[in-house]
Motif scaffolding. Sequence first.
Motif, PDB file in Angstrom:
ATOM      1  N   SER A 131       0.829  -1.200   0.000  1.00  0.00           N
ATOM      2  CA  SER A 131       0.000   0.000   0.000  1.00  0.00           C
ATOM      3  C   SER A 131       0.869   1.258   0.000  1.00  0.00           C
ATOM      4  CB  SER A 131      -0.896  -0.014   1.245  1.00  0.00           C
ATOM      5  OG  SER A 131      -1.611   1.174   1.351  1.00  0.00           O
ATOM      6  N   LEU A 132       0.452   2.242  -0.793  1.00  0.00           N
ATOM      7  CA  LEU A 132       1.241   3.475  -0.915  1.00  0.00           C
ATOM      8  C   LEU A 132       1.282   4.301   0.373  1.00  0.00           C
ATOM      9  CD1 LEU A 132       0.316   4.667  -4.523  1.00  0.00           C
ATOM     10  CD2 LEU A 132       2.391   3.494  -3.756  1.00  0.00           C
ATOM     11  N   ASP A 133       0.394   4.016   1.323  1.00  0.00           N
ATOM     12  CA  ASP A 133       0.432   4.758   2.585  1.00  0.00           C
ATOM     13  C   ASP A 133       1.278   4.049   3.654  1.00  0.00           C
ATOM     14  OD1 ASP A 133      -1.421   2.722   2.966  1.00  0.00           O
ATOM     15  OD2 ASP A 133      -2.885   3.981   3.988  1.00  0.00           O
ATOM     16  N   THR A 134       2.104   3.109   3.228  1.00  0.00           N
ATOM     17  CA  THR A 134       3.006   2.392   4.133  1.00  0.00           C
ATOM     18  C   THR A 134       4.222   3.246   4.448  1.00  0.00           C
ATOM     19  OG1 THR A 134       2.291   0.249   3.284  1.00  0.00           O
ATOM     20  CG2 THR A 134       4.446   0.322   4.370  1.00  0.00           C
ATOM     21  N   THR A 135       4.550   3.334   5.731  1.00  0.00           N
ATOM     22  CA  THR A 135       5.745   4.047   6.178  1.00  0.00           C
ATOM     23  C   THR A 135       6.950   3.136   6.011  1.00  0.00           C
ATOM     24  OG1 THR A 135       4.472   5.349   7.768  1.00  0.00           O
ATOM     25  CG2 THR A 135       6.850   5.225   8.124  1.00  0.00           C
ATOM     26  N   LEU A 136       7.999   3.667   5.379  1.00  0.00           N
ATOM     27  CA  LEU A 136       9.232   2.925   5.141  1.00  0.00           C
ATOM     28  C   LEU A 136      10.311   3.395   6.111  1.00  0.00           C
ATOM     29  CD1 LEU A 136       9.366   3.128   1.232  1.00  0.00           C
ATOM     30  CD2 LEU A 136       8.252   1.380   2.655  1.00  0.00           C
ATOM     31  N   TYR A 137      10.943   2.441   6.771  1.00  0.00           N
ATOM     32  CA  TYR A 137      12.038   2.731   7.689  1.00  0.00           C
ATOM     33  C   TYR A 137      13.334   2.217   7.055  1.00  0.00           C
ATOM     34  CZ  TYR A 137       8.650   3.833  11.340  1.00  0.00           C
ATOM     35  OH  TYR A 137       7.643   4.411  12.081  1.00  0.00           O
ATOM     36  N   PRO A 138      14.163   3.128   6.542  1.00  0.00           N
ATOM     37  CA  PRO A 138      15.397   2.711   5.850  1.00  0.00           C
ATOM     38  C   PRO A 138      16.565   2.487   6.805  1.00  0.00           C
ATOM     39  CG  PRO A 138      15.176   5.071   5.730  1.00  0.00           C
ATOM     40  CD  PRO A 138      13.956   4.567   6.462  1.00  0.00           C
ATOM     41  N   GLY A 139      17.620   1.919   6.265  1.00  0.00           N
ATOM     42  CA  GLY A 139      18.814   1.635   7.039  1.00  0.00           C
ATOM     43  C   GLY A 139      19.640   2.857   7.409  1.00  0.00           C
ATOM     44  N   HIS A 140      19.411   3.959   6.732  1.00  0.00           N
ATOM     45  CA  HIS A 140      20.118   5.210   7.018  1.00  0.00           C
ATOM     46  C   HIS A 140      19.152   6.355   6.719  1.00  0.00           C
ATOM     47  CE1 HIS A 140      24.010   3.036   6.975  1.00  0.00           C
ATOM     48  NE2 HIS A 140      23.432   2.348   6.002  1.00  0.00           N
ATOM     49  N   GLY A 141      19.246   7.427   7.465  1.00  0.00           N
ATOM     50  CA  GLY A 141      18.440   8.605   7.178  1.00  0.00           C
ATOM     51  C   GLY A 141      17.020   8.501   7.707  1.00  0.00           C
ATOM     52  N   ARG A 142      16.192   9.409   7.214  1.00  0.00           N
ATOM     53  CA  ARG A 142      14.838   9.567   7.741  1.00  0.00           C
ATOM     54  C   ARG A 142      13.859   8.567   7.140  1.00  0.00           C
ATOM     55  NH1 ARG A 142      11.551  14.281   4.724  1.00  0.00           N
ATOM     56  NH2 ARG A 142       9.963  12.785   5.227  1.00  0.00           N
ATOM     57  N   LYS A 143      12.792   8.334   7.893  1.00  0.00           N
ATOM     58  CA  LYS A 143      11.724   7.480   7.366  1.00  0.00           C
ATOM     59  C   LYS A 143      10.969   8.239   6.290  1.00  0.00           C
ATOM     60  CE  LYS A 143       8.309   8.753  10.858  1.00  0.00           C
ATOM     61  NZ  LYS A 143       7.500   8.295  11.993  1.00  0.00           N
ATOM     62  N   THR A 144      10.176   7.505   5.513  1.00  0.00           N
ATOM     63  CA  THR A 144       9.418   8.114   4.428  1.00  0.00           C
ATOM     64  C   THR A 144       8.152   7.288   4.211  1.00  0.00           C
ATOM     65  OG1 THR A 144       9.585   8.983   2.174  1.00  0.00           O
ATOM     66  CG2 THR A 144      10.669   6.871   2.604  1.00  0.00           C
ATOM     67  N   VAL A 145       7.382   7.634   3.208  1.00  0.00           N
ATOM     68  CA  VAL A 145       6.148   6.921   2.880  1.00  0.00           C
ATOM     69  C   VAL A 145       6.258   6.447   1.436  1.00  0.00           C
ATOM     70  CG1 VAL A 145       3.634   7.144   2.664  1.00  0.00           C
ATOM     71  CG2 VAL A 145       4.832   8.305   4.530  1.00  0.00           C
ATOM     72  N   LEU A 146       5.818   5.223   1.176  1.00  0.00           N
ATOM     73  CA  LEU A 146       5.956   4.650  -0.149  1.00  0.00           C
ATOM     74  C   LEU A 146       5.324   5.530  -1.223  1.00  0.00           C
ATOM     75  CD1 LEU A 146       6.994   2.398  -1.941  1.00  0.00           C
ATOM     76  CD2 LEU A 146       4.908   1.108  -1.425  1.00  0.00           C
ATOM     77  N   GLY A 147       4.160   6.097  -0.948  1.00  0.00           N
ATOM     78  CA  GLY A 147       3.503   6.962  -1.932  1.00  0.00           C
ATOM     79  C   GLY A 147       4.339   8.175  -2.293  1.00  0.00           C
ATOM     80  N   GLU A 148       5.051   8.718  -1.328  1.00  0.00           N
ATOM     81  CA  GLU A 148       5.934   9.854  -1.606  1.00  0.00           C
ATOM     82  C   GLU A 148       7.112   9.427  -2.470  1.00  0.00           C
ATOM     83  OE1 GLU A 148       8.726  13.128   0.685  1.00  0.00           O
ATOM     84  OE2 GLU A 148       7.082  12.194   1.780  1.00  0.00           O
ATOM     85  N   GLU A 149       7.553   8.188  -2.309  1.00  0.00           N
ATOM     86  CA  GLU A 149       8.712   7.688  -3.043  1.00  0.00           C
ATOM     87  C   GLU A 149       8.364   7.139  -4.418  1.00  0.00           C
ATOM     88  OE1 GLU A 149      11.617   8.411  -1.884  1.00  0.00           O
ATOM     89  OE2 GLU A 149      10.640   9.183  -0.090  1.00  0.00           O
ATOM     90  N   LYS A 150       7.080   6.911  -4.691  1.00  0.00           N
ATOM     91  CA  LYS A 150       6.658   6.245  -5.923  1.00  0.00           C
ATOM     92  C   LYS A 150       7.275   6.868  -7.173  1.00  0.00           C
ATOM     93  CE  LYS A 150       2.469   4.615  -8.254  1.00  0.00           C
ATOM     94  NZ  LYS A 150       2.423   5.251  -9.558  1.00  0.00           N
ATOM     95  N   GLY A 151       7.206   8.176  -7.316  1.00  0.00           N
ATOM     96  CA  GLY A 151       7.757   8.848  -8.487  1.00  0.00           C
ATOM     97  C   GLY A 151       9.266   8.675  -8.600  1.00  0.00           C
ATOM     98  N   PHE A 152       9.966   8.727  -7.486  1.00  0.00           N
ATOM     99  CA  PHE A 152      11.415   8.544  -7.485  1.00  0.00           C
ATOM    100  C   PHE A 152      11.759   7.107  -7.870  1.00  0.00           C
ATOM    101  CE2 PHE A 152      10.766  12.155  -4.694  1.00  0.00           C
ATOM    102  CZ  PHE A 152      11.703  13.051  -5.190  1.00  0.00           C
ATOM    103  N   LEU A 153      10.986   6.152  -7.344  1.00  0.00           N
ATOM    104  CA  LEU A 153      11.243   4.739  -7.651  1.00  0.00           C
ATOM    105  C   LEU A 153      11.006   4.444  -9.118  1.00  0.00           C
ATOM    106  CD1 LEU A 153       9.609   3.085  -4.514  1.00  0.00           C
ATOM    107  CD2 LEU A 153      12.046   3.396  -4.956  1.00  0.00           C
ATOM    108  N   GLU A 154       9.968   5.025  -9.672  1.00  0.00           N
ATOM    109  CA  GLU A 154       9.652   4.769 -11.087  1.00  0.00           C
ATOM    110  C   GLU A 154      10.728   5.289 -12.017  1.00  0.00           C
ATOM    111  OE1 GLU A 154       4.783   4.569 -10.760  1.00  0.00           O
ATOM    112  OE2 GLU A 154       5.732   6.510 -11.172  1.00  0.00           O
ATOM    113  N   GLN A 155      11.515   6.258 -11.580  1.00  0.00           N
ATOM    114  CA  GLN A 155      12.627   6.759 -12.403  1.00  0.00           C
ATOM    115  C   GLN A 155      13.677   5.678 -12.646  1.00  0.00           C
ATOM    116  OE1 GLN A 155      14.485  10.291 -10.832  1.00  0.00           O
ATOM    117  NE2 GLN A 155      12.523  11.106 -10.143  1.00  0.00           N
ATOM    118  N   PHE A 156      13.767   4.706 -11.748  1.00  0.00           N
ATOM    119  CA  PHE A 156      14.802   3.668 -11.841  1.00  0.00           C
ATOM    120  C   PHE A 156      14.331   2.480 -12.678  1.00  0.00           C
ATOM    121  CE2 PHE A 156      15.753   6.017  -7.952  1.00  0.00           C
ATOM    122  CZ  PHE A 156      17.045   6.411  -8.229  1.00  0.00           C
ATOM    123  N   LEU A 157      13.062   2.479 -13.073  1.00  0.00           N
ATOM    124  CA  LEU A 157      12.547   1.343 -13.851  1.00  0.00           C
ATOM    125  C   LEU A 157      12.856   1.527 -15.278  1.00  0.00           C
ATOM    126  CD1 LEU A 157       9.081   0.888 -12.127  1.00  0.00           C
ATOM    127  CD2 LEU A 157      11.192  -0.340 -11.694  1.00  0.00           C
TER     128      LEU A 157
END
Length: 166
Positions: free
Chosen positions: A140-166
């Motif tokens: 779900s795009l409203d899932t909070t992501l906790y990364p190994g470094h830096g601040r947490k984020t939300v999948l929906g916020e990252e969607k556009g950035f992730l799609e750039q790598f596809l």
Amino acid sequence: MKVYTLVVGELQENCYVVVNEKNEALVIDPGDEKEKILNFLKPYKVVGIFVTHFHPDHVGALKELEEFYGLTANQKVEEFHYEIFANPGHTLDSISFYFPDEKIMFVGDFIFYHTIGRCDLGGSESLMRESIRKILKNISLDTTLYPGHGRKTVLGEEKGFLEQFL
């Protein structure tokens, strides 16, 4: 469920402590500073230790915690409801721990705020693309992501950035 972040080690790795309503705790990615982690864990019953991948900055205190608590990393834990997602790319052994009831996911060095993890440290760009497709399709795009470094984020916020790598 509460999530606490302990920033440890020279590379400022996020070690997470997840605590349920019974004061049972999971430790995720115990990267370094075992005394800092052990002191934080004193009020809790530690029932599991999870590792998203085995780079040194994520497992520097692992052996000491396994010995102290008599646990083995990534053993099944009954006290928490979670799913494990294989997401190779940063490394071939990269996994994420998804807690669907809370819509939170611990992603290690797979996804960061507005970017993804490096693939040149034992990983694969093609597998990273597959992993990105998989997470966008299944989580779900409203899932909070906790990364190994830096601040947490939300999948929906990252969607556009992730799609750039596809």
